[in-house]
Design a protein around this motif. Structure first.
Motif, PDB file in Angstrom:
ATOM      1  N   ALA A 121       0.944  -1.314   0.207  1.00  0.00           N
ATOM      2  CA  ALA A 121       0.040  -0.047   0.009  1.00  0.00           C
ATOM      3  C   ALA A 121       1.092   1.388   0.073  1.00  0.00           C
ATOM      4  O   ALA A 121       0.548   2.199  -0.784  1.00  0.00           O
ATOM      5  N   VAL A 122       1.958   1.220   0.951  1.00  0.00           N
ATOM      6  CA  VAL A 122       2.986   2.304   0.727  1.00  0.00           C
ATOM      7  C   VAL A 122       3.565   2.478  -0.562  1.00  0.00           C
ATOM      8  O   VAL A 122       3.407   3.640  -1.159  1.00  0.00           O
ATOM      9  N   LEU A 168       2.557  14.893 -13.133  1.00  0.00           N
ATOM     10  CA  LEU A 168       1.333  15.347 -13.727  1.00  0.00           C
ATOM     11  C   LEU A 168       1.315  16.833 -13.347  1.00  0.00           C
ATOM     12  O   LEU A 168       1.243  17.845 -14.068  1.00  0.00           O
ATOM     13  N   LEU A 169       1.846  17.133 -12.140  1.00  0.00           N
ATOM     14  CA  LEU A 169       1.930  18.601 -11.548  1.00  0.00           C
ATOM     15  C   LEU A 169       3.114  19.172 -12.487  1.00  0.00           C
ATOM     16  O   LEU A 169       2.963  20.594 -12.813  1.00  0.00           O
ATOM     17  N   ARG A 206       3.396   5.708  -3.059  1.00  0.00           N
ATOM     18  CA  ARG A 206       4.249   6.412  -3.369  1.00  0.00           C
ATOM     19  C   ARG A 206       4.243   6.352  -5.069  1.00  0.00           C
ATOM     20  O   ARG A 206       4.746   7.487  -5.641  1.00  0.00           O
ATOM     21  N   ALA A 207       4.049   5.394  -5.544  1.00  0.00           N
ATOM     22  CA  ALA A 207       3.943   5.317  -6.918  1.00  0.00           C
ATOM     23  C   ALA A 207       2.959   6.371  -7.621  1.00  0.00           C
ATOM     24  O   ALA A 207       2.789   7.180  -8.395  1.00  0.00           O
ATOM     25  N   GLU A 208       1.676   6.592  -6.819  1.00  0.00           N
ATOM     26  CA  GLU A 208       0.617   7.530  -7.057  1.00  0.00           C
ATOM     27  C   GLU A 208       1.088   8.744  -6.852  1.00  0.00           C
ATOM     28  O   GLU A 208       0.904   9.717  -7.631  1.00  0.00           O
ATOM     29  N   ALA A 209       1.800   9.060  -5.760  1.00  0.00           N
ATOM     30  CA  ALA A 209       2.454  10.433  -5.585  1.00  0.00           C
ATOM     31  C   ALA A 209       3.416  10.784  -6.509  1.00  0.00           C
ATOM     32  O   ALA A 209       3.460  12.003  -7.090  1.00  0.00           O
TER      33      ALA A 209
END
Length: 101
Positions: A17-18, A31-32, A22-25
């Motif tokens: 999950a971490v 994207l940012l 992290r991958a999502e972040a």
């Protein structure tokens, strides 16, 4: 020893999950950065359009001044023509009397 056993365990539960977080972040950071680059490109385009607009305004104001001067010149010519017509109308009866005599 397996790969799962070699990884340190997260005290909140699953390490997967971490890793997903992290991958999502990381994806959001990419994207940012992409959106920030788009914003900067758009700012540059807006700046270029503002400069172009100012150039057009300057050019149009110059043309407007030129046209206003031409209108004033034509109005002066109309005034001179009207004065000449009035002079001719004043002289016409005298010339007519002279011709009749």
């Amino acid at each position: 020893m397996s790969a799962a056993e070699g990884r340190p365990r997260c005290r909140w539960g699953g390490g997967e999950a971490v890793l997903r977080a992290r991958a999502e972040a990381a994806g959001y950071r990419r994207l940012l950065r992409a959106r920030a680059a788009e914003v900067e490109a758009l700012r540059g385009a807006v700046g270029a359009l503002h400069r172009q607009l100012e150039g057009l305004r300057d050019r149009r104001s110059g043309e407007l001044a030129k046209y206003q001067e031409r209108v004033a010149e034509l109005e002066r010519e109309i005034g001179a023509a009207e004065a000449e017509m009035a002079r001719c109308l004043r002289e016409y009866p005298a010339l007519l009397r002279l011709r009749m005599a």
